[in-house]
Structure formats: structure tokens, C-alpha cells
Scaffold this motif. Structure first.
Motif, PDB file in Angstrom:
ATOM      1  N   HIS A  36       0.807  -1.218   0.000  1.00 21.19           N
ATOM      2  CA  HIS A  36       0.000   0.000   0.000  1.00 21.19           C
ATOM      3  C   HIS A  36       0.844   1.273   0.000  1.00 21.19           C
ATOM      4  CE1 HIS A  36      -3.981  -2.034   1.490  1.00 21.19           C
ATOM      5  NE2 HIS A  36      -3.606  -2.401   0.276  1.00 21.19           N
ATOM      6  N   PRO A  37       1.921   1.360   0.813  1.00 20.18           N
ATOM      7  CA  PRO A  37       2.762   2.571   0.693  1.00 20.18           C
ATOM      8  C   PRO A  37       3.334   2.771  -0.711  1.00 20.18           C
ATOM      9  CG  PRO A  37       3.277   1.393   2.715  1.00 20.18           C
ATOM     10  CD  PRO A  37       2.355   0.510   1.930  1.00 20.18           C
ATOM     11  N   LEU A  38       3.586   1.674  -1.403  1.00 19.13           N
ATOM     12  CA  LEU A  38       4.087   1.785  -2.769  1.00 19.13           C
ATOM     13  C   LEU A  38       2.978   2.226  -3.723  1.00 19.13           C
ATOM     14  CD1 LEU A  38       6.390   1.325  -4.816  1.00 19.13           C
ATOM     15  CD2 LEU A  38       5.617  -1.052  -4.999  1.00 19.13           C
ATOM     16  N   TYR A  39       1.785   1.638  -3.562  1.00 22.43           N
ATOM     17  CA  TYR A  39       0.678   1.988  -4.449  1.00 22.43           C
ATOM     18  C   TYR A  39       0.294   3.458  -4.303  1.00 22.43           C
ATOM     19  CZ  TYR A  39       0.008  -3.057  -5.031  1.00 22.43           C
ATOM     20  OH  TYR A  39       0.176  -4.392  -5.305  1.00 22.43           O
ATOM     21  N   TYR A  40       0.254   3.930  -3.033  1.00 21.97           N
ATOM     22  CA  TYR A  40      -0.264   5.268  -2.802  1.00 21.97           C
ATOM     23  C   TYR A  40       0.773   6.357  -3.036  1.00 21.97           C
ATOM     24  CZ  TYR A  40      -4.740   3.541  -1.342  1.00 21.97           C
ATOM     25  OH  TYR A  40      -5.982   2.952  -1.354  1.00 21.97           O
ATOM     26  N   LYS A  41       1.915   5.981  -3.617  1.00 24.41           N
ATOM     27  CA  LYS A  41       2.776   6.988  -4.209  1.00 24.41           C
ATOM     28  C   LYS A  41       2.217   7.449  -5.547  1.00 24.41           C
ATOM     29  CE  LYS A  41       7.120   5.571  -2.037  1.00 24.41           C
ATOM     30  NZ  LYS A  41       7.263   6.825  -1.276  1.00 24.41           N
ATOM     31  N   VAL A  58       5.261 -14.409 -11.252  1.00 18.55           N
ATOM     32  CA  VAL A  58       5.216 -15.738 -11.869  1.00 18.55           C
ATOM     33  C   VAL A  58       6.015 -15.755 -13.177  1.00 18.55           C
ATOM     34  CG1 VAL A  58       3.685 -17.452 -12.917  1.00 18.55           C
ATOM     35  CG2 VAL A  58       3.042 -16.358 -10.771  1.00 18.55           C
ATOM     36  N   GLY A  59       5.850 -14.687 -13.981  1.00 24.34           N
ATOM     37  CA  GLY A  59       6.605 -14.625 -15.234  1.00 24.34           C
ATOM     38  C   GLY A  59       8.100 -14.547 -15.005  1.00 24.34           C
ATOM     39  N   THR A  60       8.511 -13.753 -13.999  1.00 19.18           N
ATOM     40  CA  THR A  60       9.943 -13.646 -13.701  1.00 19.18           C
ATOM     41  C   THR A  60      10.516 -14.974 -13.245  1.00 19.18           C
ATOM     42  OG1 THR A  60       9.655 -11.311 -13.106  1.00 19.18           O
ATOM     43  CG2 THR A  60      11.650 -12.412 -12.339  1.00 19.18           C
ATOM     44  N   LEU A 108       1.427  -7.586 -10.163  1.00 18.41           N
ATOM     45  CA  LEU A 108       2.626  -8.049  -9.465  1.00 18.41           C
ATOM     46  C   LEU A 108       2.727  -9.567  -9.448  1.00 18.41           C
ATOM     47  CD1 LEU A 108       2.877  -5.620  -6.400  1.00 18.41           C
ATOM     48  CD2 LEU A 108       4.327  -5.691  -8.418  1.00 18.41           C
ATOM     49  N   ALA A 109       1.560 -10.218  -9.230  1.00 19.72           N
ATOM     50  CA  ALA A 109       1.571 -11.680  -9.217  1.00 19.72           C
ATOM     51  C   ALA A 109       1.966 -12.241 -10.581  1.00 19.72           C
ATOM     52  CB  ALA A 109       0.196 -12.208  -8.799  1.00 19.72           C
ATOM     53  N   GLU A 121      -5.880  -1.351  -6.450  1.00 17.08           N
ATOM     54  CA  GLU A 121      -5.050  -2.192  -5.577  1.00 17.08           C
ATOM     55  C   GLU A 121      -5.112  -3.652  -6.020  1.00 17.08           C
ATOM     56  OE1 GLU A 121      -6.261  -1.663  -1.582  1.00 17.08           O
ATOM     57  OE2 GLU A 121      -5.801   0.478  -1.533  1.00 17.08           O
ATOM     58  N   LYS A 122      -6.324  -4.135  -6.283  1.00 16.08           N
ATOM     59  CA  LYS A 122      -6.459  -5.522  -6.751  1.00 16.08           C
ATOM     60  C   LYS A 122      -5.780  -5.713  -8.103  1.00 16.08           C
ATOM     61  CE  LYS A 122     -10.805  -6.370  -4.305  1.00 16.08           C
ATOM     62  NZ  LYS A 122     -12.252  -6.725  -4.432  1.00 16.08           N
TER      63      LYS A 122
END
Length: 462
Positions: A77-82, A175-177, A170-171, A163-164
Motif C-alpha cells: 500500500h505505501p508503494l501503491y499510494y505513491k 510468476v513470469g519472472t 505483481l503476481a 489495488e487488486k
């Protein structure tokens, strides 16, 4: 005293019944007003500051109970709300406590038509939506109900959805990485394994010593491994042919050389003119030279076979080197050599006759290349767990590019003035074979002062 009743003002008291009804309808999503047809406020319920603007309980913040929820709140959340913006709950509301309400939407509702309007708070921090609906009694509008809410709910819903979405992105990226890393690691490990097989199949001197285990996979790396295996197999056959060529040649040439030698001997026993004798001498010299070449090729072949069948024994290297050097001093003169031999016994596992042959090749090489009136320096020392034998002479330097290949078979750096005897480049090749048999190494270098060459032999001590 007021004589006219119309001059007397009125006092508006909120209706308890209406308040009870509004409290039953109230929720956290909005603020509700009830006004009469004179725009006077009869009742109010809810607070616009604490309203989330959504008629649902799905946006309520719940305490984190699982590791994922804690990770999401602490790190994601701190990353998203940047990037995202949170709705402002602290804003100025001029209608939080008024006795009368005005507005085109209220006027329209009191005329019997539902209406709505948007307004911006004075501090520009929130947008409020007001919706008015008329209250009918017997086809007569007696008031209106106004519901107000902010856009915070919509923005909160947007943030929750993003967020979702970010979590899914990210998921997918994770997974791809991981998948790409696993795929790249598998490819790189197969390439490294193929590289190791190729390096193990060829030794430092370029000889084919093994085979490449090819893969059965149908991809490009499997096809490359099969190509490498085929190439190494064909090179192995060709190098075996080259390595055995000297023994085949020496064996095949002995008979015709013997026939030529015997024929020349028979001719020399007959009376010859001076010119004929001259030609016979040249022919005899050529036959002798050819015989020495055959002997040299046979020597290398016999040494390889002897090394394969020899049994190692423990012997004193100092004693062998000292004895050989005494023989060289008797043969060539003591003044030709500068000796620095360690007196301490150095026990080495191997064959002393091979060491004597190694020293013979190196001394002969130094004798052929040394400059006139110079000496050959021979030293034997102990360094750590190795016996170090060095033989240096003043003379021409080693050419660039041949230092690493000078110990290969059929490699010679002799110029025309050093071709008085036949040379096939097998002398130093024999030296390397003997060093390999004793698990040692030999190195040829130019002297630091640029006046000559030094050969260094290192053998492990038992």
C-alpha cells in the motif's frame, strides 16, 4: 405590544417522529435532510465528514489477520499510494448546521420534480452530490428529502480496484519472472554442461582425450551437442591417425632405406670415377640423414608406449640429476656448465631413466641454441612440495605465439643455421610426455634481461 399577529415570528422545532424515521434510514454512506415547503430544515441525520459515500460495508478497513494482509498493508500500500490519492475526510462543509437550505434542486423537488446538483467545498478538497426528492401528501408537496454524499466513495472504490489490479499485475510479473528465471537457468546450465564436456574432451595440448555426451532433446541445444559430439568423434579419429603416423612411417620407411643403403654399399665396393664417387657420398649422406629421422620418430613412439606400460618407483631426483650432469661435464667440459644443485635428497615417484632422457633433451636443446663462449646454467631447488629444475642458456629468444605450443608434437623453432641435424620437433614433445607421466609441468620462458631462454620443470615430491 404587537397588535398584528403577522408581525410575530415563528419558532421551528424539529419533529421527533421525523427524527426517528431518519435514524432508522440513516447509514454511513450519506447525510439526509428533511425540509418543508418553506426550505426550513425539519430534521437531519448523518455526517458528511464521516460518510464514505458508498451504500455497502465492503470498504470498511478490517484489521490484518493473515501474513498477506500484513504484507500488503506494510509494503504494497505505501508503494501503491505513491501513485494513487486518498480521499480527504477533512474538508469545510458550510451546510453542516443550517436552519434553511437553498438550491435549484430543492426548489425543483418542492415543485414536484426530483433533481440533483454537484457542488465543490470551499476548500476544493471534496465534491458533494445532493439529490432532492419531493414529499407528497394527497397530491400536494409538503416538503422534500435531500440526500448528500461525497465522491470519496467512488475514489475509494477506484483505489480498491486499482489495488487488486496492481496485486494481479505483481503476481503475474512474479510468476513470469520466476518462470523466465527457471527457463534461463535451465538453458544456461545445459550450455555450461556442454561447455564442460567440450573442455574435458580436449586437453591443454589440443589432443582428443574423451567424448562428448550428446543430449537426446530436440531443441537447438540438443542439436548443438550432437554436432559437437560428431565433430569431436571425427577429430579424434584424425588425431589418432596423425599420432600414429610417425610409427607407421618409420616402420614403412625402414625397408626401402635399408635397400638403398645396401645398394649404395655395394656400389661403393665397385671402382668408381671421381664424379660417381661424389654422387655416391651425397647419396650415402642423405640415407644416413633419413635413417636418423626414422630413429627419432621411432624413439617418440617407443617412449609413448614405454610410458603407458611403465611402473612408477620412488627415486632420488638429486642423485639422478647430479649423475647426469657429471656425465655431461666429462663429455662437453666442465667450463660449459654452471651448476647449482641442491644436496638435499628429493624423492620423486616415477622412472629415473625417463628423467635422464628429459635432461638429455633439454641439455641438447640448450647446446644447439646457446651463443658461443656462453655457459649453460643448471639449478635444482626445492620449493614447497615441488622439485624445480631450471636450464637456461644465452641465445635467440622464443618467438611470440609459440611459447605455449613449443612442447607440442612436430613443432620446431630452429632456423636454417640450426638445421645441421634432422629435427622433427619431437624433443620437447618428449619432455612434456615425461613431465605428464611424473604429474609435473614444464614451462619455457625468455629471460628477464632478454639474453636467452630458460626451461623450468616442476615435479611433485613424495
Amino acid at each position: 405590544n404587537l397588535q398584528n399577529p403577522n408581525d410575530i415570528g415563528s419558532v421551528l422545532v424539529p419533529s421527533p417522529e421525523i427524527n426517528r424515521i431518519l435514524k432508522g434510514m440513516g447509514h454511513s454512506g450519506s447525510r439526509i435532510w428533511v425540509v418543508d415547503n418553506h426550505h426550513r430544515v425539519l430534521a437531519q441525520s448523518g455526517s458528511i465528514h464521516h460518510a464514505d459515500g458508498v451504500w455497502a460495508d465492503g470498504l470498511k478497513e478490517e484489521p490484518a489477520t493473515t501474513w498477506w494482509q500484513r504484507f500488503e498493508q506494510d509494503y504494497l500500500h505505501p508503494l501503491y499510494y505513491k501513485i494513487l490519492t486518498r480521499p480527504e475526510n477533512e474538508f469545510i462543509d458550510t451546510l453542516h448546521d443550517v436552519a434553511a437550505m437553498q438550491g435549484t434542486h430543492i426548489a425543483s423537488a418542492l415543485n414536484g420534480k426530483p433533481a440533483s446538483s454537484w457542488r465543490l467545498t470551499p476548500d476544493n478538497k471534496a465534491v458533494i452530490l445532493s439529490a432532492a426528492y419531493p414529499i407528497w401528501i394527497q397530491d400536494k408537496v409538503i416538503g422534500a428529502v435531500i440526500a448528500e454524499e461525497t465522491t470519496n466513495g467512488v475514489r475509494t472504490l477506484r483505489n480498491k480496484s486499482l489495488e487488486k489490479l496492481f496485486n494481479v499485475i505483481l503476481a503475474v510479473m512474479l510468476v513470469g519472472t520466476v518462470t523466465l528465471f527457471f527457463f534461463a537457468s535451465r538453458i544456461s546450465s545445459r550450455i555450461r554442461r556442454l561447455r564442460d564436456n567440450a573442455e574435458q574432451a580436449i586437453d591443454a595440448q589440443g589432443r582428443i582425450t574423451g567424448k562428448i555426451t550428446y543430449a537426446d532433446s530436440n531443441d537447438e541445444i540438443g542439436d548443438l551437442s550432437r554436432s559437437f559430439a560428431n565433430i569431436v568423434s571425427r577429430l579424434s579419429g584424425y588425431t589418432d591417425y596423425l599420432e600414429n603416423m610417425s610409427s607407421r612411417l618409420s616402420h614403412e620407411l625402414r625397408t626401402p632405406v635399408a635397400v638403398v643403403r645396401s645398394s649404395l654399399e655395394n656400389l661403393q665396393m665397385q671402382p668408381q670415377s671421381e664424379l660417381s664417387q661424389k654422387y655416391l657420398d651425397r647419396a650415402s649422406e642423405g640415407v644416413e640423414r633419413l635413417g636418423k629421422i626414422i630413429t627419432t620418430m621411432s624413439e617418440a613412439t617407443r617412449l609413448e608406449q614405454s610410458i603407458q606400460n611403465a611402473e612408477a618407483e620412488e627415486f632420488d631426483l638429486t642423485k639422478v640429476i647430479t649423475g647426469c650432469m657429471q656425465g655431461y661435464q666429462i663429455t662437453y667440459g666442465e667450463s660449459l656448465f654452471t651448476l647449482s644443485l641442491d644436496k638435499e635428497p628429493l624423492n620423486v615417484s616415477g622412472a629415473p631413466e625417463f628423467i635422464a632422457q628429459l635432461l638429455d633433451k633439454l641439455i641438447n636443446n640448450a647446446l644447439e641454441f646457446k651463443t658461443p663462449q656462453s655457459t649453460i646454467s643448471v639449478s635444482l631447488t626445492k620449493q614447497d612440495q615441488h622439485a624445480v629444475l631450471t636450464i637456461s642458456n644465452q641465445g635467440p629468444l622464443l618467438p611470440d605465439g609459440l611459447v605455449e605450443h613449443i612442447f607440442d608434437s612436430m613443432v620446431s623453432v630452429r632456423s636454417q643455421q640450426h638445421q645441421q641435424q634432422p629435427h622433427l620437433g619431437l624433443g620437447l614433445y618428449i619432455v612434456r610426455l615425461i613431465c605428464d607421466y611424473h604429474h609435473g609441468k614444464v614451462l619455457a620462458e625468455n629471460l628477464d634481461d632478454g639474453t636467452g631462454v630458460v626451461f623450468t620443470v616442476e615435479l611433485p615430491i613424495k
